[in-house]
Design an enzyme around this catalytic site. Structure first.
Site, PDB file in Angstrom:
ATOM      1  CG  ASP A  30      -2.245   0.842   1.064  1.00  0.00           C
ATOM      2  OD1 ASP A  30      -3.183   0.221   1.037  1.00  0.00           O
ATOM      3  OD2 ASP A  30      -1.997   1.946   0.854  1.00  0.00           O
ATOM      4  CB  THR A 121     -16.287  -2.492  -7.462  1.00  0.00           C
ATOM      5  OG1 THR A 121     -16.557  -3.388  -6.016  1.00  0.00           O
ATOM      6  CG2 THR A 121     -17.553  -2.441  -7.925  1.00  0.00           C
ATOM      7  CD  GLU A 151     -13.998 -10.003  -2.043  1.00  0.00           C
ATOM      8  OE1 GLU A 151     -13.045 -10.620  -2.355  1.00  0.00           O
ATOM      9  OE2 GLU A 151     -14.906 -10.713  -1.316  1.00  0.00           O
ATOM     10  CG  LEU A 253     -37.125  -9.236   1.524  1.00  0.00           C
ATOM     11  CD1 LEU A 253     -38.082 -10.146   1.479  1.00  0.00           C
ATOM     12  CD2 LEU A 253     -37.298  -8.268   0.376  1.00  0.00           C
ATOM     13  N   GLY A 260     -26.298   2.269   3.415  1.00  0.00           N
ATOM     14  CA  GLY A 260     -25.205   3.205   3.518  1.00  0.00           C
ATOM     15  C   GLY A 260     -23.809   2.474   3.118  1.00  0.00           C
ATOM     16  CB  CYS A 263     -20.064  -1.347  -1.676  1.00  0.00           C
ATOM     17  SG  CYS A 263     -18.730  -1.655  -1.206  1.00  0.00           S
ATOM     18  CE  LYS A 323     -21.945  -4.714   6.436  1.00  0.00           C
ATOM     19  NZ  LYS A 323     -22.111  -5.708   5.554  1.00  0.00           N
TER      20      LYS A 323
HETATM   21  P1  NAD Z   1      -9.842   1.251   1.150  1.00  0.00           P
HETATM   22  O1  NAD Z   1     -10.226   2.794   0.686  1.00  0.00           O
HETATM   23  O2  NAD Z   1     -10.373   0.688   2.370  1.00  0.00           O
HETATM   24  O3  NAD Z   1      -8.644   0.630   0.673  1.00  0.00           O
HETATM   25  C1  NAD Z   1      -7.892   1.125  -0.419  1.00  0.00           C
HETATM   26  C2  NAD Z   1      -6.522   1.231  -0.356  1.00  0.00           C
HETATM   27  O4  NAD Z   1      -5.707   1.270  -1.547  1.00  0.00           O
HETATM   28  C3  NAD Z   1      -6.047   2.431   0.594  1.00  0.00           C
HETATM   29  O5  NAD Z   1      -5.152   1.816   1.776  1.00  0.00           O
HETATM   30  C4  NAD Z   1      -5.008   3.034  -0.391  1.00  0.00           C
HETATM   31  O6  NAD Z   1      -3.967   3.808   0.524  1.00  0.00           O
HETATM   32  C5  NAD Z   1      -4.656   2.006  -1.276  1.00  0.00           C
HETATM   33  N1  NAD Z   1      -3.925   2.194  -2.530  1.00  0.00           N
HETATM   34  C6  NAD Z   1      -4.397   3.441  -3.399  1.00  0.00           C
HETATM   35  N2  NAD Z   1      -3.687   3.657  -4.531  1.00  0.00           N
HETATM   36  C7  NAD Z   1      -2.641   2.495  -4.302  1.00  0.00           C
HETATM   37  C8  NAD Z   1      -1.692   2.144  -5.080  1.00  0.00           C
HETATM   38  N3  NAD Z   1      -1.260   2.866  -6.452  1.00  0.00           N
HETATM   39  N4  NAD Z   1      -1.039   0.942  -4.735  1.00  0.00           N
HETATM   40  C9  NAD Z   1      -1.275   0.660  -3.662  1.00  0.00           C
HETATM   41  N5  NAD Z   1      -2.196   0.766  -2.702  1.00  0.00           N
HETATM   42  C10 NAD Z   1      -2.798   1.834  -3.026  1.00  0.00           C
HETATM   43  O7  NAD Z   1     -10.835   0.571   0.067  1.00  0.00           O
HETATM   44  P2  NAD Z   1     -11.878  -0.887   0.363  1.00  0.00           P
HETATM   45  O8  NAD Z   1     -13.109  -0.627   0.810  1.00  0.00           O
HETATM   46  O9  NAD Z   1     -10.775  -2.008   0.282  1.00  0.00           O
HETATM   47  O10 NAD Z   1     -12.163  -1.142  -1.532  1.00  0.00           O
HETATM   48  C11 NAD Z   1     -11.422  -1.272  -2.447  1.00  0.00           C
HETATM   49  C12 NAD Z   1     -12.138  -1.455  -3.727  1.00  0.00           C
HETATM   50  O11 NAD Z   1     -12.957  -2.937  -3.284  1.00  0.00           O
HETATM   51  C13 NAD Z   1     -13.261  -0.690  -4.107  1.00  0.00           C
HETATM   52  O12 NAD Z   1     -13.099  -0.700  -5.427  1.00  0.00           O
HETATM   53  C14 NAD Z   1     -14.638  -1.288  -3.471  1.00  0.00           C
HETATM   54  O13 NAD Z   1     -15.667  -0.581  -4.092  1.00  0.00           O
HETATM   55  C15 NAD Z   1     -14.412  -2.550  -3.614  1.00  0.00           C
HETATM   56  N6  NAD Z   1     -15.299  -3.352  -2.524  1.00  0.00           N
HETATM   57  C16 NAD Z   1     -15.232  -3.085  -1.115  1.00  0.00           C
HETATM   58  C17 NAD Z   1     -15.897  -3.723  -0.281  1.00  0.00           C
HETATM   59  C18 NAD Z   1     -16.206  -3.264   1.034  1.00  0.00           C
HETATM   60  O14 NAD Z   1     -16.898  -3.853   1.762  1.00  0.00           O
HETATM   61  N7  NAD Z   1     -15.305  -2.240   1.433  1.00  0.00           N
HETATM   62  C19 NAD Z   1     -16.415  -5.006  -0.655  1.00  0.00           C
HETATM   63  C20 NAD Z   1     -16.427  -5.419  -2.207  1.00  0.00           C
HETATM   64  C21 NAD Z   1     -15.722  -4.483  -3.110  1.00  0.00           C
END
Ligand code: NAD
Length: 433
Positions: A30, A121, A151, A253, A260, A263, A323
């Protein structure tokens, strides 16, 4: 197999840790130095049941490591998961800047065949863009495959959702990457969970279709709850009766304060944007989003109708995270409801089992309490905004001694109105008889 995750948020950390638990070697990388430094010391940046133990055990046993040296992580891996954020832009479209910069960084160091997987996503067509960004920026002639593997984890259940998923969706463009993905998920698929192979575009749309379908189920029930309030029907009984229909099923349901999190809203708006880009009028998802925004206003209205003038009245809010079982405050309905109440002059006492620290960073002029009943002291109403299990057994006798007025606004329908019948409490639910 050697795996790298780019991004160690909810998705990257859960994905990396669970693959390590399945015996793979994982480097989680990260750009956030503080996050990585904490993880190296075993400090987990999010509250996610079961994750702490898995991170610490797999780190200790040498299968899981953390780094800010992203290039090195990519170089030393066969499979690279892009797990970076895909935040919304003002117009609802998805900001792909993090995905693009991750792709270009991969292009700089790739020196042998690798599989690059979009786990973030992303709007339909993005995985092909990833391929092009890499191709355009690669300096040597090396073959690679791109894969879409969206995911579906739910925060609060993320480890279980990874280990025992309803399904794993994988969008591929050739047999070589299919075989690698089968090997990667062998530990999950052996538990008889299906792995669904599709083309890349369909895989990307399965993710948007799934989240949008769940969002619109919630909005539909919220809209139906408004009719219940008018005619005196009960939305919980209706959800039960509807959910027993095998064509419908019981999940998602529940009427309440609206959806909220990071996503549902973001993905619904992104789907709307993509449809419009392609000249399709997205009537259904636009309506689902509108109903969701209105629902938070409806909860505010219920509080106003119950109490009257809110100026200088204290309102206790139980539940701040979007949630239960998460400390995630992103797009939480509590934020809108609290801001509405503050505008009407109310003083807010709030409690959440896990999101207190994150809430303090977002909410100003809110007294965040360390204990639920402390928040109810002097309150004209207690509002349940997030359905944490710890709120389900209400100590009514205690509330009687500390609240100014005995109003319960149950924005998640966690109590039964019958429990308040013939009591001194005034109970208001969402579409409850
Ligand atoms: P998040 O914001 O918690 O984490 C993203 C991470 O990516 C951050 O720590 C950021 O510093 C890092 N990052 C940014 N640019 C980077 C790079 N070039 N190299 C390395 N790291 C980098 O996001 P999240 O909640 O984990 O979601 C990530 C993706 O997964 C999104 O597209 C989201 O829509 C999807 N998603 C999230 C969930 C969920 O419940 N949170 C579930 C399914 C899918």
């Amino acid at each position: 197999m050697k795996i790298a995750t780019l991004g160690v948020g909810y998705v990257g950390l859960v994905t990396g840790t669970c693959f390590a638990e399945l015996g793979h070697n994982v480097i989680c990388s990260d750009i956030d130095e503080e996050k990585i430094s904490n993880l190296k010391q075993g400090i987990i940046p999010i509250y996610e049941p079961g994750l702490n133990d898995l991170v610490n055990r797999n780190s200790k046993e040498g299968r899981l490591s953390f780094t800010t040296d992203i290039k090195n992580a990519v170089k030393n891996s066969d499979v690279i998961f892009i797990c970076v954020g895909t935040p919304p832009k003002e117009d609802g479209s998805t900001d792909l800047a993090y995905v693009e910069s991750a792709s270009k960084l991969i292009a700089e160091v790739i020196d042998k065949h690798k599989v690059i997987i979009t786990k973030s996503t992303v709007p339909v067509g993005t995985t092909h863009k990833v391929k092009n960004w890499i191709k355009e920026n690669i300096s040597i002639d090396v073959d690679f495959d791109v894969v879409s593997n969206p995911e579906f984890l739910r925060e609060g259940e993320a480890v279980m959702d990874f280990m025992i998923p309803d399904r794993v969706v994988v969008g591929i463009e050739n047999d070589r990457s299919k075989k690698i993905m089968e090997e990667l998920y062998h530990g999950v698929v052996r538990t008889k969970r299906p792995i669904v192979f599709t083309d890349i575009l369909s895989s990307e749309l399965i993710k948007y279709g799934s989240n949008s379908m769940l969002a619109l189920r919630i909005s539909f029930m919220n809209e139906l709850s408004r009719l219940c309030d008018k005619v005196g029907a009960d939305i919980k009984q209706i959800a039960h009766g509807m959910g027993l229909d095998s064509r419908i099923g019981p999940r998602f349901l529940q009427a309440g304060a609206g959806y909220g999190g990071s996503c549902f809203g973001k993905d619904a708006r992104s789907l709307v944007n993509v449809m419009e880009t392609h000249g399709i009028e997205p009537k259904i998802m636009k309506a689902a989003e509108l109903v969701n925004e209105e629902q938070k206003e409806r909860i505010t209205d219920k509080i106003k109708t119950t109490i009257g003038d809110l100026n200088n009245k204290t309102i206790a809010i139980w539940g701040l995270s979007f949630k239960p079982k998460t400390d995630d405050m992103r797009d939480a309905p509590s934020i809108t409801i609290i801001e509405n109440l503050k505008k009407l002059g109310a003083k807010i006492n709030a409690f959440d089992p896990e999101a207190r620290e994150n809430a303090k960073k977002i909410l100003n002029d809110v007294n965040i309490c360390d204990e639920p009943y402390q928040a109810a002291v002097g309150a004209s109403a207690l509002v349940i905004v997030t359905e944490w299990n710890t709120f389900r057994n209400l100590d009514k006798e205690k509330l009687k001694t500390i609240m100014t007025d005995l109003n319960i606004i149950d924005a998640r329908n966690i109590y039964d109105p019958i429990d308040f019948k013939d009591s001194e409490f005034n109970y208001v639910g969402v579409g409850r008889k």
